[in-house]
Design an enzyme around this catalytic site. Structure first.
Site, PDB file in Angstrom:
ATOM      1  N   GLY A  81       0.777  -1.232   0.000  1.00 46.26           N
ATOM      2  CA  GLY A  81       0.000   0.000   0.000  1.00 46.26           C
ATOM      3  C   GLY A  81       0.810   1.283   0.000  1.00 46.26           C
ATOM      4  NE  ARG A  92      -4.971   3.449 -10.470  1.00 52.34           N
ATOM      5  CZ  ARG A  92      -4.549   4.635 -10.072  1.00 52.34           C
ATOM      6  NH1 ARG A  92      -4.000   5.483 -10.924  1.00 52.34           N
ATOM      7  NH2 ARG A  92      -4.657   4.991  -8.818  1.00 52.34           N
ATOM      8  CB  CYS A 151     -18.958   4.166 -28.051  1.00 44.18           C
ATOM      9  SG  CYS A 151     -18.388   4.338 -29.733  1.00 44.18           S
ATOM     10  CD  GLU A 152     -19.306   4.009 -21.342  1.00 42.74           C
ATOM     11  OE1 GLU A 152     -19.480   3.030 -22.099  1.00 42.74           O
ATOM     12  OE2 GLU A 152     -20.125   4.347 -20.493  1.00 42.74           O
ATOM     13  CD  GLU A 201       1.170  -9.353   0.931  1.00 46.68           C
ATOM     14  OE1 GLU A 201       1.047 -10.568   0.764  1.00 46.68           O
ATOM     15  OE2 GLU A 201       0.212  -8.616   1.249  1.00 46.68           O
ATOM     16  N   PRO A 202       4.725  -4.885  -1.433  1.00 50.33           N
ATOM     17  CG  PRO A 202       6.888  -4.230  -2.035  1.00 50.33           C
ATOM     18  CD  PRO A 202       6.136  -5.191  -1.155  1.00 50.33           C
ATOM     19  N   GLY A 203       3.157  -3.458  -4.269  1.00 54.25           N
ATOM     20  CA  GLY A 203       2.744  -3.710  -5.647  1.00 54.25           C
ATOM     21  C   GLY A 203       3.036  -2.479  -6.485  1.00 54.25           C
TER      22      GLY A 203
HETATM   23  C1  LIG Z   1      -3.294  -4.989  -3.466  1.00 62.34           C
HETATM   24  C2  LIG Z   1      -2.583  -5.658  -2.362  1.00 62.34           C
HETATM   25  C3  LIG Z   1      -1.255  -5.346  -2.101  1.00 62.34           C
HETATM   26  C4  LIG Z   1      -0.471  -4.308  -2.852  1.00 62.34           C
HETATM   27  O1  LIG Z   1      -1.004  -3.042  -2.778  1.00 62.34           O
HETATM   28  P1  LIG Z   1      -0.183  -1.815  -3.423  1.00 62.34           P
HETATM   29  O2  LIG Z   1      -0.998  -0.639  -3.073  1.00 62.34           O
HETATM   30  O3  LIG Z   1      -0.129  -2.042  -4.891  1.00 62.34           O
HETATM   31  O4  LIG Z   1       1.169  -1.823  -2.806  1.00 62.34           O
HETATM   32  C5  LIG Z   1      -0.613  -6.046  -1.106  1.00 62.34           C
HETATM   33  N1  LIG Z   1      -1.251  -7.000  -0.395  1.00 62.34           N
HETATM   34  C6  LIG Z   1      -2.534  -7.325  -0.617  1.00 62.34           C
HETATM   35  C7  LIG Z   1      -3.175  -8.374   0.177  1.00 62.34           C
HETATM   36  C8  LIG Z   1      -3.253  -6.655  -1.605  1.00 62.34           C
HETATM   37  O5  LIG Z   1      -4.519  -6.976  -1.804  1.00 62.34           O
END
Ligand SMILES: *Cc1c(COP(=O)(O)O)cnc(C)c1O
Length: 432
Positions: free
Chosen positions: A249, A331, A362-363, A291-293
């Protein structure tokens, strides 16, 4: 001047991404085009790994949250960087396994995993199944029994931290579809059940408090709540919690005035809190997982479009339309997310106008941004939208039967296609 550190203006006035001419890339691979800078992705992986090492003595794992951007190549890259991954579906798991990713380093999340997905995860030997609810606990126990092996489980806990307010609040949030609530005693009861469930091996717990969070305080507060709960689990159930997954997050910069806290500072404060609270609660310091995404891939991505129609509606607004839109980046339509944009072939010029950037669908709501400062845009120009590496390709659709763009990866001055552009044939492949 640029929100992305890998951008510059070349001699010819064109935008460069990772030292490569964006207009040339658009010409070579076509538009719309997702451009991902592998050097940035690898730097981000290394920075997360390094800070885990520095502040927590390496007793942890960085797991890339792959829903942010999922394709075979990203699993190869993060695997090569020594990261684990988190997946939220059988499809993500399949993609990772197809790319040769080590299943022992996979965390499987989801509030409603299907029986097939759970069975598949067990067959693959997924290292950590993150249990969301009691029904799943029971199903998993049965499946593990049939498979003749114990499932290694973490419990998804709602720590009661709402990080999405300006000053985060440390209460409520029972109202979420994810996980077990702490304050109702539900979480403790679930873990107690796992203790009695022979085919489950209790490893620990998990929380994830939200996304695109700029402050460190809510993460520290969540870590404290979780480690205290570890203490309660030990006192009341006699169970040692070995793994504490603190989720992701971490925010990134989309526009100039976004100021995310430096990641190392997050790791420093959270590590300190975990150690302090573990000592107070009388538990061993856990193996921690983050858990960085978005923060791994977001700023590594840029989307390139070709500008088509430009409509000036006097006294109202100017629409600049591009050859993509909500299909490759939903987004804005979903969250009114802001992006920094520029005309790649006039990157050095001042942003002299304010426009609405529209997609091709088309939106009427198919926009990529409103009130966007931009250089003068004309048909045929290349528009670059910055920081699109996360939740763009992975959220793309084929609405209006528009095929998904290609993904090109840049590394050390070279470029290569890692996901090819969808063709008309791809669009009818499943049609009978
Ligand atoms: C989406 C998610 C993440 C990653 O979130 P980011 O905002 O992209 O870092 C990590 N853990 C879990 C369980 C998630 O659902």
């Amino acid at each position: 001047m640029f929100v992305q550190g890998n951008m510059d203006v070349g001699q010819n006035g064109n935008l460069t991404i990772g030292g490569q001419d964006a207009v040339e890339l658009a010409g070579r691979y076509g538009t719309p085009l997702y451009v991902m800078d592998e050097d940035i992705i690898r730097e981000n992986c290394a920075a997360f790994r390094q800070s885990m090492e520095t502040y927590y003595g390496g007793k942890g794992l960085v797991a890339y949250a792959s829903k942010a951007f999922s394709c075979k190549e990203i699993y190869r890259i993060v695997g090569d960087e020594g990261l684990g991954i988190d997946v939220v579906s059988g499809g993500e798991l399949y993609t990772a396994i197809s790319a040769g990713f080590d299943p022992a380093k996979v965390f499987f999340h989801g509030n409603n995993k299907t029986v097939e997905e759970l069975r598949y995860a067990l067959e693959c030997g997924v290292g950590y199944l993150v249990v969301d609810n009691l029904a799943e606990l029971e199903t998993l126990n049965q499946l593990a029994k049939t498979a003749g092996r114990r499932a290694r489980v973490l419990f998804r806990i709602k720590p009661g931290i709402d990080a999405h307010t300006h000053n985060f609040i440390r209460t409520g949030q029972i109202d979420s579809k994810f996980g077990f609530a702490l304050e109702t005693g539900e979480a403790l009861k679930a873990i107690a059940m796992a203790k009695e469930t022979p085919f489950l091996e209790y490893l620990g717990m998990h929380c994830h408090i939200g996304s695109q969070i700029f402050d460190i305080a809510p993460f520290v507060a969540a870590a404290e709540v979780m480690v205290r709960f570890m203490g309660q689990v030990k006192r009341e159930l006699g169970l040692e919690t070995r793994v504490l997954n603190l989720g992701g997050g971490f925010g990134i910069r989309y526009v100039q005035d976004n100021n995310p806290a430096p990641f190392a500072e997050y790791m420093r404060q959270v590590s300190a809190q975990v150690k302090i609270t573990a000592a107070e609660a009388g538990v061993d310091t856990p193996f921690i997982v983050i858990e960085p995404g978005r923060s791994i891939v977001g700023a590594a991505g840029t989307t390139l479009y070709t500008v088509g129609a430009v409509k000036e509606i006097p006294g109202i607004r100017t629409y600049v339309s591009v050859d993509g839109g909500m299909t490759d980046n939903p987004r804005y339509i979903l969250y009114q997310s802001e992006y920094d944009m520029l005309v790649a072939n006039r990157a050095g010029e001042p942003k002299a106008q304010t426009v609405t950037v529209a997609g091709r669908c088309c939106e009427s709501g198919d926009l990529l941004g409103e009130n966007v400062p931009l250089q003068k845009a004309q048909p045929g120009d290349i528009l670059a939208v910055c920081a699109t590496g996360a939740y763009n390709y992975s959220m793309a659709s084929q609405y209006n039967r528009v095929g998904r763009p290609a993904v090109v990866m840049l590394r050390g001055g070279e470029s290569r296609v890692v996901v090819r552009r969808e063709t008309y044939e791809d669009l009818v492949r499943c049609d009978l």
